[in-house]
Design a protein around this motif. Structure first.
Motif, PDB file in Angstrom:
ATOM      1  N   SER A  47       0.829  -1.207   0.000  1.00 53.42           N
ATOM      2  CA  SER A  47       0.000   0.000   0.000  1.00 53.42           C
ATOM      3  C   SER A  47       0.860   1.253   0.000  1.00 53.42           C
ATOM      4  CB  SER A  47      -0.956   0.002   1.192  1.00 53.42           C
ATOM      5  OG  SER A  47      -0.238   0.073   2.400  1.00 53.42           O
ATOM      6  N   PRO A  99      -3.619   8.320  11.032  1.00 53.54           N
ATOM      7  CA  PRO A  99      -4.767   8.387  10.118  1.00 53.54           C
ATOM      8  C   PRO A  99      -5.824   9.365  10.652  1.00 53.54           C
ATOM      9  CG  PRO A  99      -4.134   6.107  10.465  1.00 53.54           C
ATOM     10  CD  PRO A  99      -3.317   6.945  11.439  1.00 53.54           C
ATOM     11  N   PRO A 123      -0.845   7.945   0.831  1.00 46.72           N
ATOM     12  CA  PRO A 123      -1.292   7.782   2.215  1.00 46.72           C
ATOM     13  C   PRO A 123      -2.232   8.895   2.679  1.00 46.72           C
ATOM     14  CG  PRO A 123       0.867   8.764   2.201  1.00 46.72           C
ATOM     15  CD  PRO A 123       0.502   8.495   0.752  1.00 46.72           C
ATOM     16  N   GLN A 139      -3.544   6.583   6.392  1.00 46.10           N
ATOM     17  CA  GLN A 139      -2.762   5.525   7.018  1.00 46.10           C
ATOM     18  C   GLN A 139      -1.644   6.202   7.798  1.00 46.10           C
ATOM     19  OE1 GLN A 139       0.115   3.700   3.885  1.00 46.10           O
ATOM     20  NE2 GLN A 139      -1.764   4.166   2.770  1.00 46.10           N
TER      21      GLN A 139
END
Length: 160
Positions: free
Chosen positions: A13, A121, A19, A36
């Motif tokens: 990811s 996050p 992100p 994230q």
């Protein structure tokens, strides 16, 4: 026989998905929010857009109202300005803060937004715009470039 130790591969990811996500911000208009965890010291995104001269950047915004400080211009050096209003990406929506969690770093003529600390996050990404004052600024320049970051030690202006 000697062996070299390889760095562990980055997560899938981290390598393929940004992100962050752009959404409505309490600070101003749209903002960029972590989706994230982002580790401190990471290059998050490059600030991109059309690269123009200072004269062209001035020409593009000369008809803009004096009390409207909203642009997507970022000075790279004495010759170059990036206008993220043309061909820009999500980086143009990163808001200013007097207590930033990111910084803008110019390397090799490119502008990178880099995290100053670990970011969780849901946190909004922001950096200090450090907008310079000019001799011909209007008397109400601090209000025109007013800061809405809400930091405990907010200067009240994006100007330095």
């Amino acid at each position: 026989m000697s062996t070299t130790r390889k760095s562990p591969p980055r997560s899938r990811s981290e390598a393929t998905e940004p992100p962050f996500r752009v959404r409505r911000s309490k600070i101003h208009g749209r903002g960029v929010f972590a989706t994230q965890p982002i580790r401190g010291g990471r290059r998050i995104v490059e600030y991109i857009g059309e690269r123009v001269s200072h004269a062209e950047a001035d020409r593009r915004y000369e008809d803009k109202a004096a009390d409207d400080a909203h642009t997507f211009l970022f000075i790279v050096d004495a010759k170059t300005v990036v206008d993220a209003g043309v061909g820009g990406n999500a980086a143009r929506y990163i808001n200013h803060s007097c207590a930033p969690n990111c910084e803008a770093v110019i390397t090799g003529g490119r502008i990178w937004i880099k995290s100053l600390r670990n970011i969780e996050p849901g946190e909004e990404l922001h950096y200090n715009y450090r907008i310079g004052r000019c001799k011909d600024d209007p008397p109400d320049a601090d209000e025109i470039y007013g800061c809405r970051c809400g930091a405990p030690r907010c200067r009240g202006t994006m100007l330095v």
